[in-house]
Design an enzyme around this catalytic site. Structure first.
Site, PDB file in Angstrom:
ATOM      1  N   LYS A  60      -7.900  28.439 -78.077  1.00 28.71           N
ATOM      2  CA  LYS A  60      -8.880  29.465 -78.452  1.00 28.71           C
ATOM      3  C   LYS A  60      -9.314  29.218 -79.898  1.00 28.71           C
ATOM      4  O   LYS A  60      -8.478  29.240 -80.807  1.00 28.71           O
ATOM      5  CB  LYS A  60      -8.268  30.858 -78.337  1.00 28.71           C
ATOM      6  CG  LYS A  60      -8.127  31.305 -76.897  1.00 28.71           C
ATOM      7  CD  LYS A  60      -8.126  32.806 -76.777  1.00 28.71           C
ATOM      8  CE  LYS A  60      -8.256  33.250 -75.324  1.00 28.71           C
ATOM      9  NZ  LYS A  60      -7.773  32.322 -74.308  1.00 28.71           N
TER      10      LYS A  60
ATOM     11  N   ASP B 183     -11.473  27.032 -74.897  1.00 29.41           N
ATOM     12  CA  ASP B 183     -11.857  28.282 -74.224  1.00 29.41           C
ATOM     13  C   ASP B 183     -13.090  28.869 -74.907  1.00 29.41           C
ATOM     14  O   ASP B 183     -13.364  28.593 -76.076  1.00 29.41           O
ATOM     15  CB  ASP B 183     -10.734  29.328 -74.347  1.00 29.41           C
ATOM     16  CG  ASP B 183      -9.537  29.022 -73.451  1.00 29.41           C
ATOM     17  OD1 ASP B 183      -9.610  28.102 -72.619  1.00 29.41           O
ATOM     18  OD2 ASP B 183      -8.512  29.732 -73.588  1.00 29.41           O
TER      19      ASP B 183
ATOM     20  N   ARG C  90     -15.617  24.028 -67.923  1.00 35.86           N
ATOM     21  CA  ARG C  90     -15.042  25.060 -67.054  1.00 35.86           C
ATOM     22  C   ARG C  90     -16.092  26.160 -66.922  1.00 35.86           C
ATOM     23  O   ARG C  90     -16.580  26.667 -67.932  1.00 35.86           O
ATOM     24  CB  ARG C  90     -13.768  25.642 -67.670  1.00 35.86           C
ATOM     25  CG  ARG C  90     -13.231  26.850 -66.894  1.00 35.86           C
ATOM     26  CD  ARG C  90     -12.203  27.653 -67.689  1.00 35.86           C
ATOM     27  NE  ARG C  90     -11.029  26.879 -68.018  1.00 35.86           N
ATOM     28  CZ  ARG C  90     -10.289  27.094 -69.113  1.00 35.86           C
ATOM     29  NH1 ARG C  90     -10.615  28.057 -69.965  1.00 35.86           N
ATOM     30  NH2 ARG C  90      -9.232  26.353 -69.354  1.00 35.86           N
TER      31      ARG C  90
ATOM     32  N   LYS D 194     -16.641  33.481 -64.861  1.00 32.84           N
ATOM     33  CA  LYS D 194     -17.561  34.629 -64.949  1.00 32.84           C
ATOM     34  C   LYS D 194     -17.689  35.117 -66.387  1.00 32.84           C
ATOM     35  O   LYS D 194     -18.767  35.476 -66.830  1.00 32.84           O
ATOM     36  CB  LYS D 194     -17.025  35.778 -64.085  1.00 32.84           C
ATOM     37  CG  LYS D 194     -17.236  35.580 -62.603  1.00 32.84           C
ATOM     38  CD  LYS D 194     -16.772  36.813 -61.825  1.00 32.84           C
ATOM     39  CE  LYS D 194     -16.969  36.612 -60.337  1.00 32.84           C
ATOM     40  NZ  LYS D 194     -16.374  37.724 -59.553  1.00 32.84           N
ATOM     41  N   GLY D 195     -16.572  35.131 -67.135  1.00 31.75           N
ATOM     42  CA  GLY D 195     -16.575  35.673 -68.499  1.00 31.75           C
ATOM     43  C   GLY D 195     -15.825  36.994 -68.524  1.00 31.75           C
ATOM     44  O   GLY D 195     -15.981  37.819 -67.617  1.00 31.75           O
TER      45      GLY D 195
ATOM     46  N   ARG E 130      -6.341  42.076 -71.177  1.00 23.42           N
ATOM     47  CA  ARG E 130      -7.550  41.611 -70.460  1.00 23.42           C
ATOM     48  C   ARG E 130      -7.233  41.379 -68.981  1.00 23.42           C
ATOM     49  O   ARG E 130      -8.012  41.716 -68.110  1.00 23.42           O
ATOM     50  CB  ARG E 130      -8.088  40.324 -71.105  1.00 23.42           C
ATOM     51  CG  ARG E 130      -8.805  40.549 -72.423  1.00 23.42           C
ATOM     52  CD  ARG E 130      -9.678  39.361 -72.798  1.00 23.42           C
ATOM     53  NE  ARG E 130      -8.917  38.162 -73.051  1.00 23.42           N
ATOM     54  CZ  ARG E 130      -8.398  37.831 -74.222  1.00 23.42           C
ATOM     55  NH1 ARG E 130      -8.563  38.608 -75.259  1.00 23.42           N
ATOM     56  NH2 ARG E 130      -7.727  36.710 -74.365  1.00 23.42           N
TER      57      ARG E 130
HETATM   58  C1  FAD Z   1      -8.499  29.079 -65.447  1.00 21.85           C
HETATM   59  C2  FAD Z   1      -9.336  30.174 -66.030  1.00 21.85           C
HETATM   60  C3  FAD Z   1      -9.737  30.093 -67.342  1.00 21.85           C
HETATM   61  C4  FAD Z   1     -10.553  31.095 -67.894  1.00 21.85           C
HETATM   62  N1  FAD Z   1     -11.051  30.932 -69.155  1.00 21.85           N
HETATM   63  C5  FAD Z   1     -11.908  31.839 -69.650  1.00 21.85           C
HETATM   64  C6  FAD Z   1     -12.574  31.648 -70.895  1.00 21.85           C
HETATM   65  O1  FAD Z   1     -12.376  30.636 -71.580  1.00 21.85           O
HETATM   66  N2  FAD Z   1     -13.423  32.611 -71.327  1.00 21.85           N
HETATM   67  C7  FAD Z   1     -13.681  33.742 -70.596  1.00 21.85           C
HETATM   68  O2  FAD Z   1     -14.496  34.578 -71.020  1.00 21.85           O
HETATM   69  N3  FAD Z   1     -13.065  33.951 -69.414  1.00 21.85           N
HETATM   70  C8  FAD Z   1     -12.195  33.038 -68.923  1.00 21.85           C
HETATM   71  N4  FAD Z   1     -11.610  33.253 -67.706  1.00 21.85           N
HETATM   72  C9  FAD Z   1     -11.692  34.585 -67.067  1.00 21.85           C
HETATM   73  C10 FAD Z   1     -12.921  34.689 -66.179  1.00 21.85           C
HETATM   74  O3  FAD Z   1     -14.067  34.733 -66.963  1.00 21.85           O
HETATM   75  C11 FAD Z   1     -12.863  35.961 -65.325  1.00 21.85           C
HETATM   76  O4  FAD Z   1     -12.790  37.066 -66.165  1.00 21.85           O
HETATM   77  C12 FAD Z   1     -11.691  35.998 -64.363  1.00 21.85           C
HETATM   78  O5  FAD Z   1     -11.473  34.741 -63.788  1.00 21.85           O
HETATM   79  C13 FAD Z   1     -11.967  36.981 -63.224  1.00 21.85           C
HETATM   80  O6  FAD Z   1     -13.103  36.568 -62.516  1.00 21.85           O
HETATM   81  P1  FAD Z   1     -13.029  36.047 -61.004  1.00 21.85           P
HETATM   82  O7  FAD Z   1     -14.008  34.918 -60.874  1.00 21.85           O
HETATM   83  O8  FAD Z   1     -11.649  35.716 -60.663  1.00 21.85           O
HETATM   84  O9  FAD Z   1     -13.623  37.239 -60.174  1.00 21.85           O
HETATM   85  P2  FAD Z   1     -13.139  38.765 -60.019  1.00 21.85           P
HETATM   86  O10 FAD Z   1     -14.208  39.418 -59.225  1.00 21.85           O
HETATM   87  O11 FAD Z   1     -12.775  39.362 -61.331  1.00 21.85           O
HETATM   88  O12 FAD Z   1     -11.808  38.627 -59.186  1.00 21.85           O
HETATM   89  C14 FAD Z   1     -11.812  38.256 -57.827  1.00 21.85           C
HETATM   90  C15 FAD Z   1     -10.519  38.760 -57.215  1.00 21.85           C
HETATM   91  O13 FAD Z   1      -9.418  38.086 -57.832  1.00 21.85           O
HETATM   92  C16 FAD Z   1      -8.321  38.949 -57.998  1.00 21.85           C
HETATM   93  N5  FAD Z   1      -8.036  39.100 -59.427  1.00 21.85           N
HETATM   94  C17 FAD Z   1      -8.832  38.760 -60.464  1.00 21.85           C
HETATM   95  N6  FAD Z   1      -8.230  39.004 -61.621  1.00 21.85           N
HETATM   96  C18 FAD Z   1      -7.027  39.530 -61.323  1.00 21.85           C
HETATM   97  C19 FAD Z   1      -5.932  39.974 -62.100  1.00 21.85           C
HETATM   98  N7  FAD Z   1      -5.947  39.928 -63.422  1.00 21.85           N
HETATM   99  N8  FAD Z   1      -4.833  40.460 -61.464  1.00 21.85           N
HETATM  100  C20 FAD Z   1      -4.793  40.507 -60.109  1.00 21.85           C
HETATM  101  N9  FAD Z   1      -5.803  40.076 -59.318  1.00 21.85           N
HETATM  102  C21 FAD Z   1      -6.898  39.618 -59.916  1.00 21.85           C
HETATM  103  C22 FAD Z   1      -8.711  40.251 -57.336  1.00 21.85           C
HETATM  104  O14 FAD Z   1      -8.331  40.225 -55.996  1.00 21.85           O
HETATM  105  C23 FAD Z   1     -10.215  40.238 -57.459  1.00 21.85           C
HETATM  106  O15 FAD Z   1     -10.821  41.068 -56.531  1.00 21.85           O
HETATM  107  C24 FAD Z   1     -10.859  32.239 -67.123  1.00 21.85           C
HETATM  108  C25 FAD Z   1     -10.455  32.313 -65.792  1.00 21.85           C
HETATM  109  C26 FAD Z   1      -9.715  31.303 -65.236  1.00 21.85           C
HETATM  110  C27 FAD Z   1      -9.340  31.392 -63.789  1.00 21.85           C
END
Ligand code: FAD
Length: 299
Positions: free
Chosen positions: A91, A125, A175, A178-179, A279
């Site tokens: 980060k 990140d 990578r 969504k954010g 978060r």
């Molecule tokens: C490897 C990785 C690196 C990332 N790096 C960054 C970054 O550098 N900057 C940044 O802004 N964001 C980062 N993110 C976070 C990302 O932006 C999303 O906020 C996060 O991945 C949730 O989005 P989603 O696509 O999983 O969809 P969502 O709609 O949020 O989740 C889909 C489903 O996944 C499950 N789920 C999601 N999160 C959780 C949780 N915490 N606990 C339990 N179940 C959950 C639930 O079943 C949910 O319905 C990263 C995510 C990943 C996987």
């Protein structure tokens, strides 16, 4: 997310730290490098790759940023010594971006140079919108001089499709996620389906541009679209990867690995676990159930 869960999310800062720690422990490997090594070894044995993240952010003292660099050097030594299949994620605000951009670039450069010595890779990140321009500048500079570095783009940011146009011509690695930060509507898409649509758009644009995409999501719809897009564009299995966070949807992880896709798990460790855990808890659709259970169990 239910109304009750949403209410809990807004009042989350009032939840005692001990409860947050207990509920969020699934998202963090532990406090020490040994904890991270153990977790990565288990993931590797299950067919997953890893990316190790030293927890911490928003550092305002140079000594703390330098200490984080030293910790990352120890991480690379451990990865090499233990022959782990893992790179690292960093980060910028842990490595001094809020102090000075040049200082931060020098800190990240030390990490990237160490990675190079070990034949390894660094993912930068993406944090909130106050860091986007500087992060992309640092990424482009280090990519040009070292190559073994990638960045993150966020599908909720309106600028993301334009940022893809500005990526390096050759060897870029992005990578796409969504954010996670709370951004104003002026600069970020807000609708759930809108962000999904922009994610798919951005992923296809990355693929068409020849960028190595790391498809980071737990959203089954996006995982499904990701599989379809890499298939549609005939990407070989070593030309992309999926990524997921430690502690989230192990079943989807197994499904993707069983489908023959490479998958990397984000493995954070360290003593500064609170902001990261908050978060993650805010994103957990069942956060209220977990928090209530932890409070009632009194352990
Ligand atoms: C490897 C990785 C690196 C990332 N790096 C960054 C970054 O550098 N900057 C940044 O802004 N964001 C980062 N993110 C976070 C990302 O932006 C999303 O906020 C996060 O991945 C949730 O989005 P989603 O696509 O999983 O969809 P969502 O709609 O949020 O989740 C889909 C489903 O996944 C499950 N789920 C999601 N999160 C959780 C949780 N915490 N606990 C339990 N179940 C959950 C639930 O079943 C949910 O319905 C990263 C995510 C990943 C996987």
């Amino acid at each position: 997310m239910s109304v009750f869960n949403r209410m809990l999310v807004t009042t989350m800062p009032l939840v005692p730290k001990a409860i947050v720690g207990r509920v969020a422990s699934r998202y963090v490997a532990g406090e020490t490098l040994d904890d991270a090594v153990r977790t990565v070894r288990t993931l590797n044995s299950q067919g997953a790759m890893a990316t190790i993240d030293v927890l911490g952010e928003e550092v305002h003292e140079r000594e703390k940023a330098v200490a984080a660099v030293e910790e990352y050097i120890r991480v690379f030594q451990a990865i090499s010594a233990q022959q782990l299949d893992s790179n690292v994620s960093i980060k910028p605000t842990l490595l001094g971006l809020k102090i000075d951009e040049g200082f931060c670039r020098d800190c990240i450069e030390r990490v990237v140079a160490t990675a190079k010595e070990h034949g390894n890779f660094v993912r930068i990140d993406m944090e909130d919108n106050t860091t986007t321009d500087a992060t992309l500048r640092i990424y482009r500079d280090l990519h040009e001089r070292y190559g073994n570095v990638g960045v993150v783009l966020q599908a909720y940011m309106r600028r993301t499709l334009r940022d893809i146009d500005e990526l390096p011509e050759h060897g870029a690695s992005v990578r796409i996620c969504k954010g996670i930060y709370v951004e104003p509507r002026e600069i970020a898409w807000k609708g759930y389906e809108t962000v999904r649509a922009n994610y798919v758009e951005a992923l296809e644009k990355l693929i068409v541009r020849g960028v190595y995409p790391a498809i980071a999501t737990h959203d089954e719809y996006l995982a499904c679209r990701g599989v379809a897009l890499v298939d549609k564009h005939g990407l070989a299995r070593d030309r992309y990867e999926f990524q997921m966070l430690l502690g989230v949807d192990d079943e989807l992880r197994r499904v993707l690995i069983a489908g023959g896709h490479r998958l990397r798990v984000y493995v954070p460790y360290g003593r500064d676990w609170y902001p990261y855990s908050m978060r993650r808890l805010r994103e957990n659709p069942e956060v209220a159930r977990h928090v209530l259970r932890a409070m009632l169990s009194g352990r």
